[in-house]
Write a protein that holds these residues in place. Structure first.
Motif, PDB file in Angstrom:
ATOM      1  N   GLY A   1      -8.381   5.934  11.014  1.00  0.00           N
ATOM      2  CA  GLY A   1      -8.258   4.751  11.734  1.00  0.00           C
ATOM      3  C   GLY A   1      -7.431   3.475  11.113  1.00  0.00           C
ATOM      4  N   VAL A   2      -7.906   3.327   9.812  1.00  0.00           N
ATOM      5  CA  VAL A   2      -7.043   2.241   8.894  1.00  0.00           C
ATOM      6  C   VAL A   2      -5.663   2.528   9.029  1.00  0.00           C
ATOM      7  N   ASP A   3      -5.276   3.714   8.898  1.00  0.00           N
ATOM      8  CA  ASP A   3      -3.765   3.935   8.968  1.00  0.00           C
ATOM      9  C   ASP A   3      -3.114   3.717  10.469  1.00  0.00           C
ATOM     10  N   MET A   4      -3.910   4.221  11.393  1.00  0.00           N
ATOM     11  CA  MET A   4      -3.321   3.842  12.766  1.00  0.00           C
ATOM     12  C   MET A   4      -3.450   1.979  12.862  1.00  0.00           C
ATOM     13  N   LEU A   5      -4.327   1.458  12.491  1.00  0.00           N
ATOM     14  CA  LEU A   5      -4.383  -0.121  12.706  1.00  0.00           C
ATOM     15  C   LEU A   5      -3.139  -0.674  12.013  1.00  0.00           C
TER      16      LEU A   5
ATOM     17  N   ALA B   1       4.239   0.979  18.809  1.00  0.00           N
ATOM     18  CA  ALA B   1       2.669   1.000  18.344  1.00  0.00           C
ATOM     19  C   ALA B   1       2.150   2.193  18.890  1.00  0.00           C
ATOM     20  N   ILE B   2       2.203   2.467  20.054  1.00  0.00           N
ATOM     21  CA  ILE B   2       1.743   3.608  20.788  1.00  0.00           C
ATOM     22  C   ILE B   2       2.025   4.967  19.871  1.00  0.00           C
ATOM     23  N   TYR B   3       3.452   4.906  19.977  1.00  0.00           N
ATOM     24  CA  TYR B   3       4.302   6.112  19.500  1.00  0.00           C
ATOM     25  C   TYR B   3       3.358   6.527  17.933  1.00  0.00           C
ATOM     26  N   LEU B   4       3.426   5.352  17.008  1.00  0.00           N
ATOM     27  CA  LEU B   4       3.084   5.408  15.825  1.00  0.00           C
ATOM     28  C   LEU B   4       1.531   5.996  15.704  1.00  0.00           C
ATOM     29  N   VAL B   5       0.721   5.583  16.523  1.00  0.00           N
ATOM     30  CA  VAL B   5      -0.470   5.857  16.739  1.00  0.00           C
ATOM     31  C   VAL B   5      -0.757   7.248  17.045  1.00  0.00           C
ATOM     32  N   LEU B   6       0.202   7.936  18.065  1.00  0.00           N
ATOM     33  CA  LEU B   6       0.027   9.225  18.638  1.00  0.00           C
ATOM     34  C   LEU B   6       0.661   9.986  17.545  1.00  0.00           C
ATOM     35  N   TYR B   7       1.647   9.690  16.795  1.00  0.00           N
ATOM     36  CA  TYR B   7       2.194  10.518  15.743  1.00  0.00           C
ATOM     37  C   TYR B   7       1.151  10.776  14.542  1.00  0.00           C
ATOM     38  N   LEU B   8       0.700   9.596  14.326  1.00  0.00           N
ATOM     39  CA  LEU B   8      -0.362   9.700  13.149  1.00  0.00           C
ATOM     40  C   LEU B   8      -1.649  10.782  13.541  1.00  0.00           C
TER      41      LEU B   8
ATOM     42  N   ALA C   1       0.285   0.056  13.481  1.00  0.00           N
ATOM     43  CA  ALA C   1       0.285  -0.608  14.924  1.00  0.00           C
ATOM     44  C   ALA C   1       0.504  -2.069  14.435  1.00  0.00           C
ATOM     45  N   ALA C   2      -0.010  -2.615  13.376  1.00  0.00           N
ATOM     46  CA  ALA C   2       0.357  -3.990  12.927  1.00  0.00           C
ATOM     47  C   ALA C   2       1.464  -4.221  12.414  1.00  0.00           C
ATOM     48  N   PHE C   3       1.987  -3.090  11.382  1.00  0.00           N
ATOM     49  CA  PHE C   3       3.278  -3.573  10.652  1.00  0.00           C
ATOM     50  C   PHE C   3       4.261  -2.651  10.670  1.00  0.00           C
ATOM     51  N   GLY C   4       3.816  -1.479  11.464  1.00  0.00           N
ATOM     52  CA  GLY C   4       5.120  -0.410  11.584  1.00  0.00           C
ATOM     53  C   GLY C   4       6.167  -0.780  12.364  1.00  0.00           C
ATOM     54  N   TRP C   5       6.189  -1.810  13.178  1.00  0.00           N
ATOM     55  CA  TRP C   5       7.480  -2.102  14.029  1.00  0.00           C
ATOM     56  C   TRP C   5       8.734  -2.938  13.277  1.00  0.00           C
ATOM     57  N   VAL C   6       8.240  -3.336  12.081  1.00  0.00           N
ATOM     58  CA  VAL C   6       9.200  -4.262  11.207  1.00  0.00           C
ATOM     59  C   VAL C   6      10.079  -3.339  11.041  1.00  0.00           C
ATOM     60  N   PRO C   7      10.068  -2.136  10.345  1.00  0.00           N
ATOM     61  CA  PRO C   7      11.510  -1.394   9.923  1.00  0.00           C
ATOM     62  C   PRO C   7      12.205  -1.087  11.172  1.00  0.00           C
ATOM     63  N   PHE C   8      11.814  -1.004  12.286  1.00  0.00           N
ATOM     64  CA  PHE C   8      12.473  -0.631  13.612  1.00  0.00           C
ATOM     65  C   PHE C   8      13.092  -1.872  13.823  1.00  0.00           C
ATOM     66  N   LEU C   9      12.503  -2.970  13.893  1.00  0.00           N
ATOM     67  CA  LEU C   9      13.224  -4.204  14.273  1.00  0.00           C
ATOM     68  C   LEU C   9      14.310  -4.364  13.205  1.00  0.00           C
ATOM     69  N   LEU C  10      14.335  -4.116  11.938  1.00  0.00           N
ATOM     70  CA  LEU C  10      15.298  -4.413  10.928  1.00  0.00           C
ATOM     71  C   LEU C  10      16.360  -3.368  11.216  1.00  0.00           C
ATOM     72  N   LEU C  11      16.048  -2.113  11.592  1.00  0.00           N
ATOM     73  CA  LEU C  11      17.220  -1.034  11.950  1.00  0.00           C
ATOM     74  C   LEU C  11      17.841  -1.520  13.187  1.00  0.00           C
ATOM     75  N   ALA C  12      17.468  -2.092  14.150  1.00  0.00           N
ATOM     76  CA  ALA C  12      17.986  -2.545  15.320  1.00  0.00           C
ATOM     77  C   ALA C  12      18.827  -3.710  15.049  1.00  0.00           C
ATOM     78  N   ARG C  13      18.276  -4.676  14.308  1.00  0.00           N
ATOM     79  CA  ARG C  13      19.070  -6.092  14.143  1.00  0.00           C
ATOM     80  C   ARG C  13      20.141  -5.783  13.074  1.00  0.00           C
ATOM     81  N   SER C  14      19.835  -4.966  11.765  1.00  0.00           N
ATOM     82  CA  SER C  14      20.777  -4.883  11.003  1.00  0.00           C
ATOM     83  C   SER C  14      20.943  -3.188  10.404  1.00  0.00           C
ATOM     84  N   PRO C  15      21.681  -2.680  11.276  1.00  0.00           N
ATOM     85  CA  PRO C  15      21.430  -1.254  11.120  1.00  0.00           C
ATOM     86  C   PRO C  15      22.220  -0.812   9.605  1.00  0.00           C
ATOM     87  N   ARG C  16      22.951  -1.580   9.065  1.00  0.00           N
ATOM     88  CA  ARG C  16      23.611  -1.334   7.784  1.00  0.00           C
ATOM     89  C   ARG C  16      22.788  -1.888   6.640  1.00  0.00           C
ATOM     90  N   ARG C  17      21.962  -2.703   6.683  1.00  0.00           N
ATOM     91  CA  ARG C  17      21.114  -3.525   5.704  1.00  0.00           C
ATOM     92  C   ARG C  17      19.768  -3.425   5.821  1.00  0.00           C
TER      93      ARG C  17
END
Length: 408
Positions: free
Chosen positions: A138-142, A90-97, A145-161
Protein backbone atom coordinates in the motif's frame (compact mmCIF):
# COMPACT_ATOMS: atom_id res chain seq x y z
CA UNK A 1 23.14 1.12 8.57
CA UNK A 2 19.43 0.38 7.94
CA UNK A 3 18.28 3.94 7.46
CA UNK A 4 19.85 7.20 6.25
CA UNK A 5 21.34 9.39 8.92
CA UNK A 6 21.44 13.17 9.06
CA UNK A 7 24.46 15.40 9.50
CA UNK A 8 25.52 17.11 12.71
CA UNK A 9 28.62 18.64 14.30
CA UNK A 10 32.13 17.28 13.57
CA UNK A 11 33.19 14.14 15.50
CA UNK A 12 35.10 14.51 18.75
CA UNK A 13 38.86 14.32 18.47
CA UNK A 14 40.30 11.09 19.94
CA UNK A 15 41.79 11.84 23.33
CA UNK A 16 39.85 15.10 23.76
CA UNK A 17 38.02 15.88 26.98
CA UNK A 18 34.76 14.60 25.54
CA UNK A 19 36.16 11.12 24.92
CA UNK A 20 35.67 8.21 27.25
CA UNK A 21 38.23 7.50 29.91
CA UNK A 22 41.19 5.29 29.04
CA UNK A 23 40.14 1.63 29.00
CA UNK A 24 41.14 -0.94 31.54
CA UNK A 25 42.99 -4.07 30.55
CA UNK A 26 39.67 -5.87 29.98
CA UNK A 27 38.79 -3.57 27.06
CA UNK A 28 42.14 -4.33 25.40
CA UNK A 29 41.63 -8.09 25.59
CA UNK A 30 41.24 -9.39 22.01
CA UNK A 31 38.07 -11.18 20.95
CA UNK A 32 38.40 -14.30 18.85
CA UNK A 33 36.37 -14.38 15.65
CA UNK A 34 33.81 -17.14 16.26
CA UNK A 35 33.57 -19.90 13.68
CA UNK A 36 30.20 -19.98 11.93
CA UNK A 37 27.86 -22.76 12.94
CA UNK A 38 26.73 -25.34 10.43
CA UNK A 39 23.26 -23.79 10.64
CA UNK A 40 24.65 -20.32 9.87
CA UNK A 41 26.54 -21.64 6.84
CA UNK A 42 23.41 -23.35 5.51
CA UNK A 43 21.51 -20.11 6.02
CA UNK A 44 24.22 -18.12 4.19
CA UNK A 45 24.40 -20.55 1.26
CA UNK A 46 20.61 -20.63 0.95
CA UNK A 47 20.49 -16.84 0.99
CA UNK A 48 22.98 -16.72 -1.86
CA UNK A 49 20.84 -19.07 -3.93
CA UNK A 50 17.73 -17.03 -3.18
CA UNK A 51 19.57 -13.84 -4.10
CA UNK A 52 20.65 -15.28 -7.47
CA UNK A 53 17.09 -16.46 -8.16
CA UNK A 54 15.64 -13.07 -7.23
CA UNK A 55 18.09 -11.22 -9.49
CA UNK A 56 17.06 -13.40 -12.43
CA UNK A 57 13.38 -13.09 -11.48
CA UNK A 58 13.59 -9.28 -11.31
CA UNK A 59 14.80 -9.27 -14.92
CA UNK A 60 12.71 -12.05 -16.46
CA UNK A 61 9.32 -11.01 -15.05
CA UNK A 62 9.31 -7.42 -16.36
CA UNK A 63 10.78 -8.68 -19.63
CA UNK A 64 7.85 -11.10 -20.01
CA UNK A 65 5.30 -8.41 -19.11
CA UNK A 66 6.81 -5.96 -21.59
CA UNK A 67 7.63 -8.10 -24.63
CA UNK A 68 4.38 -10.08 -24.45
CA UNK A 69 2.37 -6.89 -24.87
CA UNK A 70 0.76 -7.31 -21.44
CA UNK A 71 2.07 -3.94 -20.31
CA UNK A 72 0.41 -2.23 -23.25
CA UNK A 73 -2.89 -3.93 -22.41
CA UNK A 74 -2.61 -2.77 -18.78
CA UNK A 75 -1.99 0.77 -20.07
CA UNK A 76 -5.08 0.57 -22.27
CA UNK A 77 -7.14 -0.58 -19.29
CA UNK A 78 -5.76 2.26 -17.15
CA UNK A 79 -6.57 4.72 -19.94
CA UNK A 80 -10.18 3.53 -20.13
CA UNK A 81 -10.57 3.87 -16.36
CA UNK A 82 -8.61 7.09 -15.90
CA UNK A 83 -9.66 9.09 -18.99
CA UNK A 84 -6.77 11.50 -18.62
CA UNK A 85 -2.98 11.41 -18.66
CA UNK A 86 -2.32 11.78 -14.94
CA UNK A 87 -5.02 9.30 -13.79
CA UNK A 88 -3.83 6.85 -16.46
CA UNK A 89 -0.25 6.95 -15.16
CA UNK A 90 -1.35 6.55 -11.53
CA UNK A 91 -3.76 3.69 -12.26
CA UNK A 92 -1.22 1.90 -14.44
CA UNK A 93 1.44 2.08 -11.72
CA UNK A 94 -0.97 0.74 -9.08
CA UNK A 95 -2.05 -2.12 -11.37
CA UNK A 96 1.54 -2.94 -12.29
CA UNK A 97 2.66 -3.03 -8.66
CA UNK A 98 -0.31 -5.24 -7.81
CA UNK A 99 0.56 -7.67 -10.61
CA UNK A 100 4.19 -7.81 -9.50
CA UNK A 101 3.15 -8.40 -5.89
CA UNK A 102 0.94 -11.30 -6.96
CA UNK A 103 3.74 -12.86 -9.02
CA UNK A 104 6.26 -12.36 -6.18
CA UNK A 105 3.95 -13.74 -3.49
CA UNK A 106 5.18 -17.38 -3.54
CA UNK A 107 8.81 -16.23 -3.31
CA UNK A 108 8.04 -13.68 -0.60
CA UNK A 109 6.11 -16.28 1.40
CA UNK A 110 8.92 -18.82 1.25
CA UNK A 111 11.85 -16.42 1.73
CA UNK A 112 10.19 -14.07 4.20
CA UNK A 113 8.02 -16.42 6.25
CA UNK A 114 8.62 -20.15 5.82
CA UNK A 115 12.41 -20.02 5.67
CA UNK A 116 12.78 -17.45 8.44
CA UNK A 117 10.73 -19.63 10.78
CA UNK A 118 12.64 -22.75 9.75
CA UNK A 119 15.89 -21.09 10.88
CA UNK A 120 14.42 -19.56 14.05
CA UNK A 121 14.85 -16.03 12.72
CA UNK A 122 11.19 -15.01 12.82
CA UNK A 123 8.49 -14.90 15.47
CA UNK A 124 5.81 -13.46 13.20
CA UNK A 125 2.40 -15.00 12.93
CA UNK A 126 1.15 -15.44 9.40
CA UNK A 127 -1.39 -12.67 10.02
CA UNK A 128 1.36 -10.22 11.08
CA UNK A 129 3.55 -11.19 8.12
CA UNK A 130 0.68 -10.77 5.65
CA UNK A 131 -0.40 -7.47 7.23
CA UNK A 132 3.13 -6.07 6.89
CA UNK A 133 3.31 -7.27 3.29
CA UNK A 134 0.00 -5.62 2.39
CA UNK A 135 0.94 -2.42 4.23
CA UNK A 136 4.26 -2.29 2.36
CA UNK A 137 2.46 -2.74 -0.95
CA UNK A 138 0.00 0.00 0.00
CA UNK A 139 2.83 2.42 0.82
CA UNK A 140 4.51 1.60 -2.53
CA UNK A 141 1.26 2.14 -4.43
CA UNK A 142 0.56 5.42 -2.68
CA UNK A 143 4.10 6.66 -3.37
CA UNK A 144 3.90 5.57 -7.01
CA UNK A 145 0.55 7.30 -7.51
CA UNK A 146 1.80 10.47 -5.81
CA UNK A 147 5.24 10.77 -7.43
CA UNK A 148 5.47 8.23 -10.27
CA UNK A 149 4.16 10.64 -12.88
CA UNK A 150 7.19 12.93 -12.55
CA UNK A 151 9.68 10.87 -14.65
CA UNK A 152 7.09 10.40 -17.40
CA UNK A 153 6.31 14.10 -17.50
CA UNK A 154 10.04 14.79 -17.87
CA UNK A 155 10.30 12.08 -20.53
CA UNK A 156 7.52 13.77 -22.49
CA UNK A 157 8.77 17.33 -22.05
CA UNK A 158 12.53 16.69 -22.33
CA UNK A 159 13.10 13.29 -23.96
CA UNK A 160 16.87 13.88 -24.33
CA UNK A 161 17.59 15.22 -20.83
CA UNK A 162 14.98 13.53 -18.63
CA UNK A 163 17.59 11.29 -16.98
CA UNK A 164 19.56 14.35 -15.81
CA UNK A 165 16.50 16.06 -14.31
CA UNK A 166 15.31 12.89 -12.55
CA UNK A 167 18.74 12.43 -10.96
CA UNK A 168 18.70 16.06 -9.76
CA UNK A 169 15.19 15.72 -8.29
CA UNK A 170 16.25 12.50 -6.58
CA UNK A 171 18.23 14.52 -4.00
CA UNK A 172 15.32 16.50 -2.47
CA UNK A 173 13.08 13.44 -2.77
CA UNK A 174 15.43 11.34 -0.65
CA UNK A 175 15.70 14.10 1.95
CA UNK A 176 11.90 14.19 2.07
CA UNK A 177 11.77 10.42 2.62
CA UNK A 178 14.37 10.63 5.41
CA UNK A 179 12.31 13.36 7.06
CA UNK A 180 8.92 11.63 7.01
CA UNK A 181 9.91 7.96 7.35
CA UNK A 182 10.35 7.92 11.16
CA UNK A 183 6.95 9.48 11.84
CA UNK A 184 4.71 8.37 8.97
CA UNK A 185 6.05 5.09 7.61
CA UNK A 186 8.02 3.20 10.29
CA UNK A 187 5.15 3.24 12.84
CA UNK A 188 2.97 1.36 10.36
CA UNK A 189 5.16 -1.71 10.79
CA UNK A 190 6.57 -1.42 14.32
CA UNK A 191 5.47 -0.27 17.77
CA UNK A 192 7.70 2.55 19.02
CA UNK A 193 7.74 3.54 22.66
CA UNK A 194 9.96 5.11 25.33
CA UNK A 195 12.90 3.22 26.77
CA UNK A 196 11.81 0.86 29.54
CA UNK A 197 15.16 1.26 31.31
CA UNK A 198 15.61 4.95 32.29
CA UNK A 199 19.24 4.40 33.37
CA UNK A 200 20.14 2.91 29.99
CA UNK A 201 18.34 5.75 28.23
CA UNK A 202 20.38 8.27 30.24
CA UNK A 203 23.62 6.48 29.26
CA UNK A 204 22.65 6.60 25.59
CA UNK A 205 21.76 10.29 25.74
CA UNK A 206 25.03 11.04 27.53
CA UNK A 207 26.88 9.20 24.78
CA UNK A 208 24.93 11.13 22.15
CA UNK A 209 25.86 14.40 23.86
CA UNK A 210 29.55 13.47 23.80
CA UNK A 211 29.17 12.58 20.11
CA UNK A 212 27.76 16.03 19.36
CA UNK A 213 24.11 14.96 18.95
CA UNK A 214 21.72 17.15 20.90
CA UNK A 215 17.96 17.10 21.08
CA UNK A 216 17.55 13.46 20.01
CA UNK A 217 14.95 11.12 21.49
CA UNK A 218 15.45 7.45 22.27
CA UNK A 219 12.81 4.94 21.17
CA UNK A 220 12.55 1.24 21.97
CA UNK A 221 10.93 -0.89 19.27
CA UNK A 222 8.98 -4.03 20.06
CA UNK A 223 10.69 -6.23 17.46
CA UNK A 224 10.56 -9.53 19.32
CA UNK A 225 7.09 -10.01 17.90
CA UNK A 226 8.74 -10.17 14.47
CA UNK A 227 12.29 -11.47 14.82
CA UNK A 228 15.13 -12.64 17.05
CA UNK A 229 17.67 -10.56 15.08
CA UNK A 230 19.20 -7.50 16.74
CA UNK A 231 19.64 -3.97 15.43
CA UNK A 232 19.70 -0.23 16.19
CA UNK A 233 19.91 2.99 14.19
CA UNK A 234 19.77 6.79 14.27
CA UNK A 235 17.32 8.29 11.78
CA UNK A 236 15.35 11.37 10.81
CA UNK A 237 16.09 15.04 10.25
CA UNK A 238 15.44 18.05 12.46
CA UNK A 239 12.33 17.43 14.53
CA UNK A 240 12.08 13.80 13.38
CA UNK A 241 15.60 12.92 14.58
CA UNK A 242 15.60 9.87 16.84
CA UNK A 243 17.72 7.05 18.25
CA UNK A 244 16.06 3.67 17.82
CA UNK A 245 16.89 0.36 19.52
CA UNK A 246 15.21 -2.98 18.97
CA UNK A 247 14.16 -4.70 22.19
CA UNK A 248 16.06 -7.78 20.98
CA UNK A 249 19.28 -5.75 21.02
CA UNK A 250 18.65 -4.53 24.56
CA UNK A 251 17.98 -8.08 25.72
CA UNK A 252 20.94 -9.60 23.89
CA UNK A 253 23.82 -7.20 24.68
CA UNK A 254 25.41 -5.93 27.86
CA UNK A 255 25.33 -2.18 28.44
CA UNK A 256 28.92 -1.49 27.31
CA UNK A 257 28.38 -3.60 24.20
CA UNK A 258 25.13 -1.81 23.43
CA UNK A 259 26.75 1.61 23.86
CA UNK A 260 29.43 0.71 21.30
CA UNK A 261 26.70 -0.26 18.83
CA UNK A 262 24.94 3.03 19.52
CA UNK A 263 28.26 4.87 19.09
CA UNK A 264 28.52 3.28 15.64
CA UNK A 265 25.03 4.45 14.68
CA UNK A 266 25.73 7.91 16.06
CA UNK A 267 28.87 7.96 13.94
CA UNK A 268 26.75 7.71 10.80
CA UNK A 269 24.79 10.71 11.99
CA UNK A 270 27.74 12.86 13.08
CA UNK A 271 29.94 12.04 10.08
CA UNK A 272 27.29 13.22 7.64
CA UNK A 273 26.83 9.89 5.91
CA UNK A 274 23.27 10.67 4.86
CA UNK A 275 24.40 13.57 2.67
CA UNK A 276 27.25 11.58 1.17
CA UNK A 277 24.99 8.59 0.53
CA UNK A 278 22.32 10.70 -1.16
CA UNK A 279 24.91 12.43 -3.37
CA UNK A 280 26.50 9.12 -4.36
CA UNK A 281 23.06 7.63 -4.96
CA UNK A 282 22.24 10.53 -7.27
CA UNK A 283 25.50 10.14 -9.21
CA UNK A 284 24.95 6.40 -9.62
CA UNK A 285 21.35 7.09 -10.66
CA UNK A 286 22.54 9.70 -13.16
CA UNK A 287 24.82 7.18 -14.86
CA UNK A 288 22.27 4.40 -14.59
CA UNK A 289 19.41 6.40 -16.09
CA UNK A 290 21.66 7.62 -18.90
CA UNK A 291 22.35 3.99 -19.79
CA UNK A 292 18.66 3.13 -19.42
CA UNK A 293 17.77 5.95 -21.83
CA UNK A 294 20.25 4.82 -24.48
CA UNK A 295 19.52 1.09 -24.24
CA UNK A 296 15.77 1.64 -23.84
CA UNK A 297 15.55 3.65 -27.05
CA UNK A 298 17.46 0.94 -28.90
CA UNK A 299 15.12 -1.76 -27.58
CA UNK A 300 12.02 0.22 -28.57
CA UNK A 301 13.41 0.82 -32.06
CA UNK A 302 13.49 -2.95 -32.56
CA UNK A 303 10.56 -4.27 -30.53
CA UNK A 304 8.03 -1.41 -30.42
CA UNK A 305 5.43 -3.15 -32.55
CA UNK A 306 5.71 -6.42 -30.66
CA UNK A 307 5.44 -4.72 -27.26
CA UNK A 308 2.83 -2.16 -28.27
CA UNK A 309 5.00 0.62 -26.83
CA UNK A 310 6.67 3.19 -29.08
CA UNK A 311 8.02 5.78 -26.65
CA UNK A 312 9.77 5.70 -23.28
CA UNK A 313 7.36 8.46 -22.21
CA UNK A 314 4.54 5.92 -22.49
CA UNK A 315 3.81 4.58 -19.01
CA UNK A 316 3.66 1.10 -20.51
CA UNK A 317 7.47 1.28 -20.75
CA UNK A 318 7.65 0.76 -16.96
CA UNK A 319 8.62 -2.96 -17.13
CA UNK A 320 11.31 -2.17 -19.73
CA UNK A 321 12.69 0.54 -17.44
CA UNK A 322 12.45 -1.85 -14.49
CA UNK A 323 14.44 -4.64 -16.14
CA UNK A 324 17.09 -2.20 -17.39
CA UNK A 325 17.39 -0.71 -13.90
CA UNK A 326 17.77 -4.25 -12.51
CA UNK A 327 20.62 -4.93 -14.95
CA UNK A 328 22.21 -1.60 -14.05
CA UNK A 329 21.93 -2.59 -10.41
CA UNK A 330 24.20 -5.54 -11.08
CA UNK A 331 26.68 -3.32 -12.94
CA UNK A 332 26.67 -0.25 -10.68
CA UNK A 333 25.51 -1.73 -7.38
CA UNK A 334 29.03 -2.86 -6.36
CA UNK A 335 30.11 0.81 -6.38
CA UNK A 336 27.43 1.67 -3.83
CA UNK A 337 28.26 -1.45 -1.78
CA UNK A 338 31.97 -0.59 -1.65
CA UNK A 339 31.24 2.96 -0.53
CA UNK A 340 28.76 1.72 2.07
CA UNK A 341 31.43 -0.60 3.50
CA UNK A 342 33.77 2.39 3.73
CA UNK A 343 31.17 4.38 5.65
CA UNK A 344 30.47 1.48 8.00
CA UNK A 345 34.19 1.20 8.73
CA UNK A 346 34.30 4.93 9.47
CA UNK A 347 31.39 4.49 11.88
CA UNK A 348 33.19 1.59 13.62
CA UNK A 349 36.25 3.79 14.07
CA UNK A 350 34.08 6.62 15.41
CA UNK A 351 32.47 4.28 17.96
CA UNK A 352 35.86 3.13 19.26
CA UNK A 353 37.20 6.70 19.39
CA UNK A 354 34.11 7.67 21.37
CA UNK A 355 33.92 4.74 23.80
CA UNK A 356 37.41 3.13 23.90
CA UNK A 357 35.49 -0.12 24.39
CA UNK A 358 37.39 -2.47 22.06
CA UNK A 359 36.60 -5.74 23.80
CA UNK A 360 32.94 -4.78 24.16
CA UNK A 361 32.83 -3.94 20.44
CA UNK A 362 34.29 -7.32 19.52
CA UNK A 363 31.86 -9.12 21.82
CA UNK A 364 28.92 -7.18 20.37
CA UNK A 365 29.88 -8.21 16.83
CA UNK A 366 30.31 -11.82 17.92
CA UNK A 367 26.84 -11.82 19.49
CA UNK A 368 25.33 -10.15 16.42
CA UNK A 369 26.89 -12.87 14.28
CA UNK A 370 25.37 -15.58 16.44
CA UNK A 371 21.88 -14.09 16.72
CA UNK A 372 21.68 -13.03 13.05
CA UNK A 373 23.16 -16.33 11.77
CA UNK A 374 26.02 -14.43 10.18
CA UNK A 375 29.02 -15.73 8.26
CA UNK A 376 32.14 -13.94 9.57
CA UNK A 377 34.11 -14.50 6.34
CA UNK A 378 31.70 -14.47 3.36
CA UNK A 379 32.90 -15.21 -0.14
CA UNK A 380 33.94 -12.68 -2.80
CA UNK A 381 30.65 -12.81 -4.72
CA UNK A 382 28.71 -11.86 -1.60
CA UNK A 383 31.22 -9.15 -0.73
CA UNK A 384 31.24 -7.65 -4.23
CA UNK A 385 27.52 -7.63 -4.94
CA UNK A 386 25.74 -7.68 -1.58
CA UNK A 387 27.93 -6.64 1.34
CA UNK A 388 26.94 -3.18 2.59
CA UNK A 389 29.06 -3.74 5.75
CA UNK A 390 32.55 -5.08 6.33
CA UNK A 391 32.46 -8.72 7.34
CA UNK A 392 31.97 -9.51 11.01
CA UNK A 393 35.42 -11.08 11.02
CA UNK A 394 37.02 -7.89 9.70
CA UNK A 395 35.12 -5.78 12.22
CA UNK A 396 36.25 -7.91 15.14
CA UNK A 397 39.83 -7.80 13.83
CA UNK A 398 39.62 -4.00 13.66
CA UNK A 399 38.19 -3.81 17.18
CA UNK A 400 41.13 -5.87 18.42
CA UNK A 401 43.77 -3.80 16.62
CA UNK A 402 42.56 -0.18 16.74
CA UNK A 403 43.38 1.58 20.04
CA UNK A 404 45.68 4.56 19.33
CA UNK A 405 44.82 6.12 22.72
CA UNK A 406 46.36 3.11 24.47
CA UNK A 407 49.43 2.98 22.20
CA UNK A 408 50.61 6.49 22.99
Amino acid sequence: MLAPHATAEPPPTPGASTAAAAPGADELTPVEVPAPTEKALRYYEGNMRLWAFHVAWSILVPAAIFFSGLSARIRDLARRIGRGWLPTVAIYLVLYLGLNAALDLPFDYYAGFVRQHAYGMSNQTFAKWLTDLVLGLGVDMLGAAAFGWVPFLLLARSPRRWWLYVAILWVPFLFFVVLIKPIWIDPLFNTFGPMKDPALERSILDLASRAGIEGGRVFEVAKRVDTNAMNAYVTGLGGTKRIVLWDTLIAGLGERELLVVMGHEMGHYVLGHVLRTILLSSLVMLLGLFLVDRVGRAVLAKFASRAGVHDLADVASVPLLALLIAVNGLLLGPIAMAYSRHQEHEADRFALDLTHANHSAGMAFAKLQRENLGNPRPGPIYTFFRASHPSIGDRIDFSNAYHPWADR
